[in-house]
Design a protein around this motif. Sequence first.
Motif, PDB file in Angstrom:
ATOM      1  N   LYS A   1      43.994  33.091  29.150  1.00  0.00           N
ATOM      2  CA  LYS A   1      43.924  31.744  29.714  1.00  0.00           C
ATOM      3  C   LYS A   1      45.092  31.483  30.651  1.00  0.00           C
ATOM      4  O   LYS A   1      44.916  30.898  31.741  1.00  0.00           O
ATOM      5  CB  LYS A   1      43.918  30.712  28.585  1.00  0.00           C
ATOM      6  CG  LYS A   1      43.863  29.272  29.066  1.00  0.00           C
ATOM      7  CD  LYS A   1      43.875  28.305  27.901  1.00  0.00           C
ATOM      8  CE  LYS A   1      43.840  26.864  28.391  1.00  0.00           C
ATOM      9  NZ  LYS A   1      43.873  25.902  27.254  1.00  0.00           N
ATOM     10  N   MET A   2      46.299  31.920  30.289  1.00  0.00           N
ATOM     11  CA  MET A   2      47.474  31.686  31.117  1.00  0.00           C
ATOM     12  C   MET A   2      47.393  32.458  32.426  1.00  0.00           C
ATOM     13  O   MET A   2      47.793  31.958  33.481  1.00  0.00           O
ATOM     14  CB  MET A   2      48.733  32.069  30.335  1.00  0.00           C
ATOM     15  CG  MET A   2      48.967  31.237  29.092  1.00  0.00           C
ATOM     16  SD  MET A   2      50.426  31.730  28.151  1.00  0.00           S
ATOM     17  CE  MET A   2      51.740  31.167  29.240  1.00  0.00           C
ATOM     18  N   LEU A   3      46.854  33.663  32.389  1.00  0.00           N
ATOM     19  CA  LEU A   3      46.726  34.448  33.618  1.00  0.00           C
ATOM     20  C   LEU A   3      45.712  33.832  34.569  1.00  0.00           C
ATOM     21  O   LEU A   3      45.886  33.871  35.792  1.00  0.00           O
ATOM     22  CB  LEU A   3      46.327  35.887  33.276  1.00  0.00           C
ATOM     23  CG  LEU A   3      47.387  36.731  32.580  1.00  0.00           C
ATOM     24  CD1 LEU A   3      46.792  38.047  32.112  1.00  0.00           C
ATOM     25  CD2 LEU A   3      48.567  36.988  33.506  1.00  0.00           C
ATOM     26  N   LEU A   4      44.641  33.264  34.016  1.00  0.00           N
ATOM     27  CA  LEU A   4      43.607  32.653  34.850  1.00  0.00           C
ATOM     28  C   LEU A   4      44.109  31.410  35.574  1.00  0.00           C
ATOM     29  O   LEU A   4      43.447  30.931  36.501  1.00  0.00           O
ATOM     30  CB  LEU A   4      42.392  32.296  33.991  1.00  0.00           C
ATOM     31  CG  LEU A   4      41.503  33.458  33.558  1.00  0.00           C
ATOM     32  CD1 LEU A   4      40.465  32.996  32.548  1.00  0.00           C
ATOM     33  CD2 LEU A   4      40.812  34.082  34.768  1.00  0.00           C
ATOM     34  N   GLU A   5      45.258  30.880  35.186  1.00  0.00           N
ATOM     35  CA  GLU A   5      45.787  29.689  35.844  1.00  0.00           C
ATOM     36  C   GLU A   5      46.299  29.986  37.245  1.00  0.00           C
ATOM     37  O   GLU A   5      46.404  29.079  38.068  1.00  0.00           O
ATOM     38  CB  GLU A   5      46.911  29.079  34.989  1.00  0.00           C
ATOM     39  CG  GLU A   5      46.438  28.556  33.636  1.00  0.00           C
ATOM     40  CD  GLU A   5      47.601  28.128  32.759  1.00  0.00           C
ATOM     41  OE1 GLU A   5      48.756  28.365  33.173  1.00  0.00           O
ATOM     42  OE2 GLU A   5      47.353  27.571  31.677  1.00  0.00           O
TER      43      GLU A   5
ATOM     44  N   THR B   1      54.647  35.519  27.761  1.00  0.00           N
ATOM     45  CA  THR B   1      55.398  35.648  26.514  1.00  0.00           C
ATOM     46  C   THR B   1      56.474  34.578  26.338  1.00  0.00           C
ATOM     47  O   THR B   1      56.722  34.123  25.223  1.00  0.00           O
ATOM     48  CB  THR B   1      56.063  37.035  26.422  1.00  0.00           C
ATOM     49  OG1 THR B   1      56.889  37.252  27.585  1.00  0.00           O
ATOM     50  CG2 THR B   1      55.011  38.128  26.341  1.00  0.00           C
ATOM     51  N   ALA B   2      57.118  34.185  27.452  1.00  0.00           N
ATOM     52  CA  ALA B   2      58.220  33.225  27.358  1.00  0.00           C
ATOM     53  C   ALA B   2      57.992  31.977  28.187  1.00  0.00           C
ATOM     54  O   ALA B   2      58.828  31.072  28.179  1.00  0.00           O
ATOM     55  CB  ALA B   2      59.533  33.890  27.782  1.00  0.00           C
TER      56      ALA B   2
ATOM     57  N   LEU C   1      54.064  42.693  37.466  1.00  0.00           N
ATOM     58  CA  LEU C   1      53.766  42.924  36.056  1.00  0.00           C
ATOM     59  C   LEU C   1      54.839  42.315  35.169  1.00  0.00           C
ATOM     60  O   LEU C   1      54.542  41.635  34.172  1.00  0.00           O
ATOM     61  CB  LEU C   1      53.636  44.425  35.785  1.00  0.00           C
ATOM     62  CG  LEU C   1      53.475  44.840  34.325  1.00  0.00           C
ATOM     63  CD1 LEU C   1      52.207  44.248  33.725  1.00  0.00           C
ATOM     64  CD2 LEU C   1      53.475  46.354  34.192  1.00  0.00           C
ATOM     65  N   VAL C   2      56.095  42.529  35.525  1.00  0.00           N
ATOM     66  CA  VAL C   2      57.198  41.978  34.729  1.00  0.00           C
ATOM     67  C   VAL C   2      57.170  40.453  34.765  1.00  0.00           C
ATOM     68  O   VAL C   2      57.372  39.783  33.737  1.00  0.00           O
ATOM     69  CB  VAL C   2      58.549  42.517  35.249  1.00  0.00           C
ATOM     70  CG1 VAL C   2      59.711  41.831  34.544  1.00  0.00           C
ATOM     71  CG2 VAL C   2      58.635  44.026  35.048  1.00  0.00           C
ATOM     72  N   ALA C   3      56.882  39.881  35.945  1.00  0.00           N
ATOM     73  CA  ALA C   3      56.849  38.423  36.066  1.00  0.00           C
ATOM     74  C   ALA C   3      55.713  37.825  35.239  1.00  0.00           C
ATOM     75  O   ALA C   3      55.892  36.796  34.563  1.00  0.00           O
ATOM     76  CB  ALA C   3      56.704  38.033  37.532  1.00  0.00           C
ATOM     77  N   LEU C   4      54.537  38.451  35.271  1.00  0.00           N
ATOM     78  CA  LEU C   4      53.411  37.946  34.476  1.00  0.00           C
ATOM     79  C   LEU C   4      53.686  38.100  32.986  1.00  0.00           C
ATOM     80  O   LEU C   4      53.298  37.247  32.177  1.00  0.00           O
ATOM     81  CB  LEU C   4      52.132  38.690  34.862  1.00  0.00           C
ATOM     82  CG  LEU C   4      51.611  38.430  36.282  1.00  0.00           C
ATOM     83  CD1 LEU C   4      50.414  39.333  36.582  1.00  0.00           C
ATOM     84  CD2 LEU C   4      51.228  36.972  36.469  1.00  0.00           C
ATOM     85  N   TRP C   5      54.332  39.191  32.600  1.00  0.00           N
ATOM     86  CA  TRP C   5      54.691  39.402  31.191  1.00  0.00           C
ATOM     87  C   TRP C   5      55.651  38.310  30.717  1.00  0.00           C
ATOM     88  O   TRP C   5      55.485  37.763  29.625  1.00  0.00           O
ATOM     89  CB  TRP C   5      55.306  40.786  31.040  1.00  0.00           C
ATOM     90  CG  TRP C   5      55.945  41.041  29.714  1.00  0.00           C
ATOM     91  CD1 TRP C   5      55.334  41.103  28.503  1.00  0.00           C
ATOM     92  CD2 TRP C   5      57.345  41.260  29.466  1.00  0.00           C
ATOM     93  NE1 TRP C   5      56.257  41.369  27.507  1.00  0.00           N
ATOM     94  CE2 TRP C   5      57.502  41.461  28.076  1.00  0.00           C
ATOM     95  CE3 TRP C   5      58.479  41.333  30.275  1.00  0.00           C
ATOM     96  CZ2 TRP C   5      58.742  41.722  27.496  1.00  0.00           C
ATOM     97  CZ3 TRP C   5      59.707  41.589  29.700  1.00  0.00           C
ATOM     98  CH2 TRP C   5      59.830  41.780  28.324  1.00  0.00           C
TER      99      TRP C   5
END
Length: 389
Positions: free
Chosen positions: A259-263, A376-377, A368-372
């Motif tokens: 859900k967060m990625l789809l934003e 997560t945080a 990838l690091v930014a999306l992670w």
Amino acid sequence: MPAVADRHDAPTAIQSNLAAIFISLELSRSIWLVTSLSPGSAEKMSKHSVRAGDVAALLARFSELKRKASERTGKSFPIVVIHEAGLDGFWLHRVLQSEGIESHVVDPASIATSRRRRRAKTDRIDGEALLRALLAFKRGEPRVCAMVKAPTPEEEDRRRLGRERKVLIAERVKHVNRVKGLLFSQGVSGYEPLRRDRRQRLDELTTGDGRSLPMHLKTQISRELDRLELLLDQIKRAEAERDALLAAQQAATPASPGKMLLEFRGIGAEFAASLWLEALFRQFGNRRQLASYAGLAPTPWQSGSVDHEQGVSKAGNPRLRTTLVQLAWLWLRHQPQSALALWFKERVNRNGGRLKKTTIVALARKLLVALWKYVTAGVVIEGAVMKDA
């Protein structure tokens, strides 16, 4: 490739009287080679073989090794097993764990081997090398090998949706190209097999020299279209299952990764599902572990005055890496004012407009690091535009 597991707590050194029976398994389609080192055996490795897939015979061999070690020393010892990640997957690892046996699955590429031009390689040699790697790992030696973190059966089965879709898409491309190639040999171009009126347009086609399509050629293309339509239906069903999985996860967990990625603008259901199912469902200790899992970690070559970069390792998850590179190009289009896109443009301009492909891989790693960090945080990517906005 699977994720690397955290190092297990282990003593700093193993005494000459081993506190466990160490066993390595060389798995093949026909024979499993069991190499063991037991307390009281004068540090002599013993080798036995069982028929592939015969778990009962394997457990019987383990019991026999425990009995012999108990007769020699008067003590009972636990069993520690290691085998390589490969075609057998993780089912044997789960069977051993269910029997109360400590089991490890190792990335075979992480085990050091001889660098001779011609080196001997047999199952016996590989079994001994596996056993030595396990002993060093249990002693606590750093970076002696990379143990794999086995996914749960649910996690393993869940990611098959995205992987199946990629296989179906590749097959669709082959059928489309085959149809176009057959027609091009007759002077026909511009035919699109993916259009809904493909059957009608096929009947209307004529060759470059004004003839109707030959009978057998038209029949062959019709069969290709039959297979293509079956693939299109399977792709549609796979995508429906993927969307249902994302919806179920969003309903179960309000702050779910999918859900967060789809934003984010530019990230759709396919990218969100791939990132979640291939990587972001796991726990990573730091960004270097994450980049290594994706195969985007740098590989420097330094020796004396020689110092150059060989590029990314490509030793991680190839599906995740491909998805990230594709997403990086789309990120430049849909998020042109984000800090990551501005970094890419500045770096390319500094190189005079060159090295775009090299820089896009670096952007994929940063993305990838930014999306992670975001899932997560909750660290928002600077300058990124959300769909609601």
